[in-house]
Design an enzyme around this catalytic site. Structure first.
Site, PDB file in Angstrom:
ATOM      1  N   GLU A  28      22.217  23.377  40.415  1.00 32.13           N
ATOM      2  CA  GLU A  28      21.792  22.476  41.488  1.00 32.13           C
ATOM      3  C   GLU A  28      22.465  22.853  42.805  1.00 32.13           C
ATOM      4  O   GLU A  28      21.818  22.866  43.871  1.00 32.13           O
ATOM      5  CB  GLU A  28      22.116  21.028  41.118  1.00 32.13           C
ATOM      6  CG  GLU A  28      21.269  20.473  39.987  1.00 32.13           C
ATOM      7  CD  GLU A  28      21.670  19.074  39.574  1.00 32.13           C
ATOM      8  OE1 GLU A  28      20.797  18.329  39.093  1.00 32.13           O
ATOM      9  OE2 GLU A  28      22.873  18.732  39.729  1.00 32.13           O
ATOM     10  N   ASP A  69      20.053  18.718  43.819  1.00 37.39           N
ATOM     11  CA  ASP A  69      19.349  17.811  42.924  1.00 37.39           C
ATOM     12  C   ASP A  69      18.101  17.252  43.600  1.00 37.39           C
ATOM     13  O   ASP A  69      17.012  17.209  43.007  1.00 37.39           O
ATOM     14  CB  ASP A  69      20.295  16.685  42.499  1.00 37.39           C
ATOM     15  CG  ASP A  69      19.600  15.637  41.647  1.00 37.39           C
ATOM     16  OD1 ASP A  69      19.075  15.976  40.580  1.00 37.39           O
ATOM     17  OD2 ASP A  69      19.565  14.463  42.066  1.00 37.39           O
TER      18      ASP A  69
END
Length: 280
Positions: free
Chosen positions: A146, A75
Site C-alpha cells: 500500500e 490504501d
C-alpha cells in the site's frame, strides 16, 4: 510479473543507509524522481523505534518515521483504482457483485501475494534483530505494498499507479468474486440463512484452551436452537469462519438429500378420468 512467486522472507537490514530503495526501483524498472519516497515506503516502523532507543536525541518528523502515512494514502488509491477498473471491466455487473469483487481484490491476503510476486520482502527496511512471525510478515508486506502505491502516486501521479497495478488486476479481477466467497464463509452462510429462514445465524464461543499466547477457540453456529456447524481457530473470528464452513458443507449435503428424495417420491401423472395410462 508472476502471480505465484515463492513466498519471500523479510530479512532485517542493518540500516536505512543500505540502499534497498535504489535496488528495488531498478528491479521494478521504475525511476523515482524522489527516491526518498520509495525509501520511506519500504521503511517499517521498527526502524524508527530502534532509532529512538539508540539515539533518543534525534526527533524525526512524522513524514520520515515510517511508511504508515504512505500506507494510508496507498490504501485509498488502491481502493479507487480497483473500483474504477471493475466498473469498466464488468459493465453489466450489479453493484453487489462489484462490491464483492472489490473486497476480494483489496483484502490483505491479495496485497501480500502481489507484494511477494515482486519480491518486495527482499527490500523492506526492518530494525536490526527484529523478530518477525508469519502473521507479522504478511502484515508488513501488505502495508508496504500500500505504501508503495502511495509513493508512486506522489512521485509520478495516479495514472502511473494505475499502470503499475494493471497487470495485477488483469490477472486477478476475473476470479475475485469466487475467491471472496471462498474467503468469507460467514458472509455466504449469512445470505443463505436469511433467504431460507428469515433470521441471522448466531455464533457462540463454546471453549477456549491453551496458554494466553497460543489460545485455541471453538465456535458453534446456530439457527435458532439447532447447531449447524462448529470449528476451531487461533482467534474467535477464525473459529467462527471454520464453523460457517462446516455449516455450508452440511447445508449442501442437506440439499442433495432433499433433491434425491423429491425425485424418488414423484408419482406418475394420473390418467384422465375414463381413460387409461399411455405406454411409452
Amino acid at each position: 510479473m508472476s502471480r505465484r512467486a515463492k513466498p519471500q522472507t523479510i530479512e532485517p537490514t542493518a540500516a536505512v543507509g543500505e540502499d534497498n530503495a535504489v535496488r528495488f526501483g531498478r528491479s521494478l524498472g521504475m525511476a523515482f524522481t524522489d527516491i526518498e519516497l520509495l525509501r520511506l515506503a519500504l521503511t517499517h516502523r521498527s526502524v524508527a523505534h530502534e532509532l529512538r532507543m539508540t539515539a533518543p536525541d534525534i526527533e524525526l518528523p512524522p513524514s520520515e518515521r515510517s511508511n504508515e502515512r504512505l500506507e494510508f494514502l496507498g490504501d485509498a488509491v488502491i481502493g479507487y483504482i480497483v473500483a474504477a477498473d471493475l466498473y469498466q471491466r464488468f459493465p453489466e455487473a450489479p453493484e453487489g457483485d462489484l462490491t464483492a469483487r472489490r473486497v476480494g481484490l483489496v483484502r490483505g491476503e491479495r496485497l501480500v501475494a502481489w507484494a511477494r510476486s515482486i519480491n518486495m520482502g527482499d527490500y523492506v527496511y526492518l530494525a536490526a534483530g527484529e523478530r518477525v512471525s508469519d502473521r507479522d510478515r504478511d502484515r508488513i508486506l501488505s502495508g508496504a505494498f500500500e505504501a508503495l502505491i502511495g509513493a508512486i502516486t506522489l512521485d509520478q501521479g495516479i495514472e502511473a499507479a494505475r499502470a503499475f497495478m494493471q497487470p495485477f488486476l488483469d490477472a486477478d479481477a476475473s476470479d475475485a468474486l469466487e475467491d471472496q466467497i471462498a474467503a468469507n464463509p460467514k458472509g455466504q452462510l449469512q445470505e443463505y440463512v436469511q433467504d431460507h429462514y428469515r433470521q441471522p445465524p448466531i455464533y457462540r464461543i463454546i471453549d477456549e484452551a491453551g496458554p494466553d499466547h497460543e489460545r485455541i477457540f471453538t465456535a458453534e453456529v446456530l439457527i435458532g436452537d439447532a447447531v449447524l456447524g462448529s470449528g476451531t481457530g487461533e482467534s474467535k473470528r477464525s473459529a467462527e469462519q471454520a464453523a460457517a464452513t462446516m455449516a455450508l458443507e452440511r447445508v449442501g449435503e442437506l440439499h442433495k438429500r432433499r433433491a434425491t428424495r423429491t425425485v424418488r417420491k414423484r408419482r406418475k401423472p394420473r390418467a384422465p378420468k375414463g381413460g387409461t395410462e399411455l405406454d411409452g
